[in-house]
Design a protein around this motif. Sequence first.
Motif, PDB file in Angstrom:
ATOM      1  N   HIS A  85       0.816  -1.220   0.000  1.00 45.42           N
ATOM      2  CA  HIS A  85       0.000   0.000   0.000  1.00 45.42           C
ATOM      3  C   HIS A  85       0.851   1.272   0.000  1.00 45.42           C
ATOM      4  CE1 HIS A  85      -3.850  -1.965   0.439  1.00 45.42           C
ATOM      5  NE2 HIS A  85      -3.350  -2.727   1.387  1.00 45.42           N
ATOM      6  N   LEU A  86       2.112   1.185  -0.326  1.00 40.20           N
ATOM      7  CA  LEU A  86       2.970   2.370  -0.370  1.00 40.20           C
ATOM      8  C   LEU A  86       2.946   2.977  -1.756  1.00 40.20           C
ATOM      9  CD1 LEU A  86       6.087   1.029   1.551  1.00 40.20           C
ATOM     10  CD2 LEU A  86       4.450   2.709   2.361  1.00 40.20           C
ATOM     11  N   ASP A  87       3.018   4.321  -1.833  1.00 35.99           N
ATOM     12  CA  ASP A  87       3.119   4.965  -3.127  1.00 35.99           C
ATOM     13  C   ASP A  87       4.592   5.147  -3.471  1.00 35.99           C
ATOM     14  OD1 ASP A  87       3.859   6.998  -1.462  1.00 35.99           O
ATOM     15  OD2 ASP A  87       2.384   8.429  -2.161  1.00 35.99           O
ATOM     16  N   GLU A  88       4.865   5.875  -4.553  1.00 37.57           N
ATOM     17  CA  GLU A  88       6.252   6.015  -5.007  1.00 37.57           C
ATOM     18  C   GLU A  88       7.118   6.783  -4.012  1.00 37.57           C
ATOM     19  OE1 GLU A  88       3.985   9.481  -6.800  1.00 37.57           O
ATOM     20  OE2 GLU A  88       3.660   7.325  -6.719  1.00 37.57           O
ATOM     21  N   ASN A  89       6.500   7.559  -3.115  1.00 37.10           N
ATOM     22  CA  ASN A  89       7.261   8.307  -2.112  1.00 37.10           C
ATOM     23  C   ASN A  89       7.369   7.568  -0.787  1.00 37.10           C
ATOM     24  OD1 ASN A  89       7.542  10.482  -3.891  1.00 37.10           O
ATOM     25  ND2 ASN A  89       5.533  11.255  -3.328  1.00 37.10           N
ATOM     26  N   GLY A  90       6.840   6.353  -0.717  1.00 35.00           N
ATOM     27  CA  GLY A  90       6.898   5.591   0.523  1.00 35.00           C
ATOM     28  C   GLY A  90       5.843   5.997   1.523  1.00 35.00           C
ATOM     29  N   GLN A  91       4.757   6.624   1.064  1.00 38.08           N
ATOM     30  CA  GLN A  91       3.700   7.084   1.955  1.00 38.08           C
ATOM     31  C   GLN A  91       2.511   6.130   1.880  1.00 38.08           C
ATOM     32  OE1 GLN A  91       3.921   9.916   3.899  1.00 38.08           O
ATOM     33  NE2 GLN A  91       6.050   9.902   3.233  1.00 38.08           N
ATOM     34  N   TYR A  92       1.888   5.904   3.036  1.00 37.80           N
ATOM     35  CA  TYR A  92       0.682   5.108   3.086  1.00 37.80           C
ATOM     36  C   TYR A  92      -0.513   5.975   2.681  1.00 37.80           C
ATOM     37  CZ  TYR A  92       3.236   1.437   5.473  1.00 37.80           C
ATOM     38  OH  TYR A  92       4.123   0.442   5.766  1.00 37.80           O
ATOM     39  N   PRO A  93      -1.643   5.367   2.266  1.00 39.12           N
ATOM     40  CA  PRO A  93      -2.818   6.157   1.897  1.00 39.12           C
ATOM     41  C   PRO A  93      -3.381   6.910   3.100  1.00 39.12           C
ATOM     42  CG  PRO A  93      -3.274   3.800   1.718  1.00 39.12           C
ATOM     43  CD  PRO A  93      -1.852   3.936   2.062  1.00 39.12           C
ATOM     44  N   THR A  94      -4.098   7.974   2.828  1.00 37.56           N
ATOM     45  CA  THR A  94      -4.618   8.814   3.907  1.00 37.56           C
ATOM     46  C   THR A  94      -5.686   8.088   4.715  1.00 37.56           C
ATOM     47  OG1 THR A  94      -6.203   9.776   2.376  1.00 37.56           O
ATOM     48  CG2 THR A  94      -4.149  10.967   2.717  1.00 37.56           C
ATOM     49  N   TRP A  95      -6.389   7.135   4.124  1.00 38.67           N
ATOM     50  CA  TRP A  95      -7.444   6.439   4.840  1.00 38.67           C
ATOM     51  C   TRP A  95      -6.898   5.414   5.813  1.00 38.67           C
ATOM     52  CZ3 TRP A  95      -6.908   1.343   3.968  1.00 38.67           C
ATOM     53  CH2 TRP A  95      -6.368   0.921   2.748  1.00 38.67           C
ATOM     54  N   ASN A  97      -5.074   3.975   8.994  1.00 43.43           N
ATOM     55  CA  ASN A  97      -4.724   4.487  10.311  1.00 43.43           C
ATOM     56  C   ASN A  97      -3.322   4.031  10.703  1.00 43.43           C
ATOM     57  OD1 ASN A  97      -4.949   1.872  11.401  1.00 43.43           O
ATOM     58  ND2 ASN A  97      -7.105   2.174  11.896  1.00 43.43           N
ATOM     59  N   GLN A  98      -2.800   4.609  11.784  1.00 47.14           N
ATOM     60  CA  GLN A  98      -1.416   4.364  12.182  1.00 47.14           C
ATOM     61  C   GLN A  98      -1.187   2.909  12.582  1.00 47.14           C
ATOM     62  OE1 GLN A  98       1.080   6.589  11.920  1.00 47.14           O
ATOM     63  NE2 GLN A  98      -0.446   7.861  10.922  1.00 47.14           N
ATOM     64  N   ARG A  99      -2.180   2.281  13.182  1.00 51.85           N
ATOM     65  CA  ARG A  99      -2.023   0.895  13.605  1.00 51.85           C
ATOM     66  C   ARG A  99      -1.839  -0.016  12.402  1.00 51.85           C
ATOM     67  NH1 ARG A  99      -6.899  -0.234  15.753  1.00 51.85           N
ATOM     68  NH2 ARG A  99      -6.523   1.297  17.364  1.00 51.85           N
ATOM     69  N   ALA A 101      -0.713   0.882   9.431  1.00 48.52           N
ATOM     70  CA  ALA A 101       0.571   1.200   8.805  1.00 48.52           C
ATOM     71  C   ALA A 101       1.706   0.542   9.571  1.00 48.52           C
ATOM     72  CB  ALA A 101       0.767   2.712   8.751  1.00 48.52           C
ATOM     73  N   LYS A 102       1.650   0.571  10.904  1.00 48.98           N
ATOM     74  CA  LYS A 102       2.691  -0.037  11.731  1.00 48.98           C
ATOM     75  C   LYS A 102       2.731  -1.549  11.519  1.00 48.98           C
ATOM     76  CE  LYS A 102       4.381   0.092  16.463  1.00 48.98           C
ATOM     77  NZ  LYS A 102       4.091   0.526  17.833  1.00 48.98           N
ATOM     78  N   LYS A 103       1.560  -2.153  11.393  1.00 48.88           N
ATOM     79  CA  LYS A 103       1.470  -3.599  11.169  1.00 48.88           C
ATOM     80  C   LYS A 103       2.106  -3.975   9.839  1.00 48.88           C
ATOM     81  CE  LYS A 103      -2.008  -7.274  11.202  1.00 48.88           C
ATOM     82  NZ  LYS A 103      -3.449  -7.540  11.264  1.00 48.88           N
ATOM     83  N   LEU A 104       1.780  -3.224   8.789  1.00 47.95           N
ATOM     84  CA  LEU A 104       2.368  -3.501   7.469  1.00 47.95           C
ATOM     85  C   LEU A 104       3.868  -3.266   7.471  1.00 47.95           C
ATOM     86  CD1 LEU A 104      -0.305  -2.076   5.047  1.00 47.95           C
ATOM     87  CD2 LEU A 104       0.340  -4.454   5.339  1.00 47.95           C
ATOM     88  N   LYS A 105       4.307  -2.241   8.195  1.00 45.14           N
ATOM     89  CA  LYS A 105       5.728  -1.938   8.275  1.00 45.14           C
ATOM     90  C   LYS A 105       6.462  -3.076   8.979  1.00 45.14           C
ATOM     91  CE  LYS A 105       8.900   1.625   9.881  1.00 45.14           C
ATOM     92  NZ  LYS A 105       9.016   2.889  10.625  1.00 45.14           N
ATOM     93  N   GLY A 106       5.851  -3.606  10.038  1.00 45.07           N
ATOM     94  CA  GLY A 106       6.440  -4.733  10.749  1.00 45.07           C
ATOM     95  C   GLY A 106       6.571  -5.947   9.858  1.00 45.07           C
ATOM     96  N   LYS A 107       5.537  -6.224   9.066  1.00 46.36           N
ATOM     97  CA  LYS A 107       5.599  -7.357   8.136  1.00 46.36           C
ATOM     98  C   LYS A 107       6.708  -7.151   7.110  1.00 46.36           C
ATOM     99  CE  LYS A 107       0.749  -8.799   8.193  1.00 46.36           C
ATOM    100  NZ  LYS A 107      -0.467  -8.910   7.387  1.00 46.36           N
ATOM    101  N   ARG A 108       6.818  -5.910   6.616  1.00 46.25           N
ATOM    102  CA  ARG A 108       7.823  -5.606   5.605  1.00 46.25           C
ATOM    103  C   ARG A 108       9.238  -5.790   6.155  1.00 46.25           C
ATOM    104  NH1 ARG A 108       6.327  -0.554   4.549  1.00 46.25           N
ATOM    105  NH2 ARG A 108       8.260   0.413   5.197  1.00 46.25           N
TER     106      ARG A 108
END
Length: 124
Positions: A85-95, A97-99, A101-108
């Motif tokens: 779910h990251l865009d070309e700048n490494g940003q998550y979508p605005t919809w 939430n932080q939890r 994003a943190k979960k996906l980051k942990g998996k990555r």
Amino acid sequence: MAKSLRSKWKRKMRAEKRKKNEPKELARLKQALATDVKAVMDDMQDIATVVPAAEVKQKKVDVDGDAEADDGKMDLDGKRNKKTHLDENGQYPTWMNQRQAKKLKGKRHAKKGGKFKNKKNMAW
């Protein structure tokens, strides 16, 4: 839920207010409809381009034809990775939430070789 005395009173008062304001609203509506539409349209032509309805309908059909050519897909998030779910700048979508994003980051980071890496190789 709204069965309390206060809400019943408020509903009653709103109904009375509607009855009181109804003649004023009706007069205002009649006045708006009675204005000279031709004069208003002439004034509008100075501000904006006025297009007849037939041309608008014709253009709408043409637009629909173009939309069917590309299957009606919107390419808003075309540059977004579907897995992370990251865009070309490494940003998550605005919809997101932080939890989430943190979960996906942990998996990555877990796939890269560990959650945290101790640089000095200390036990604590």
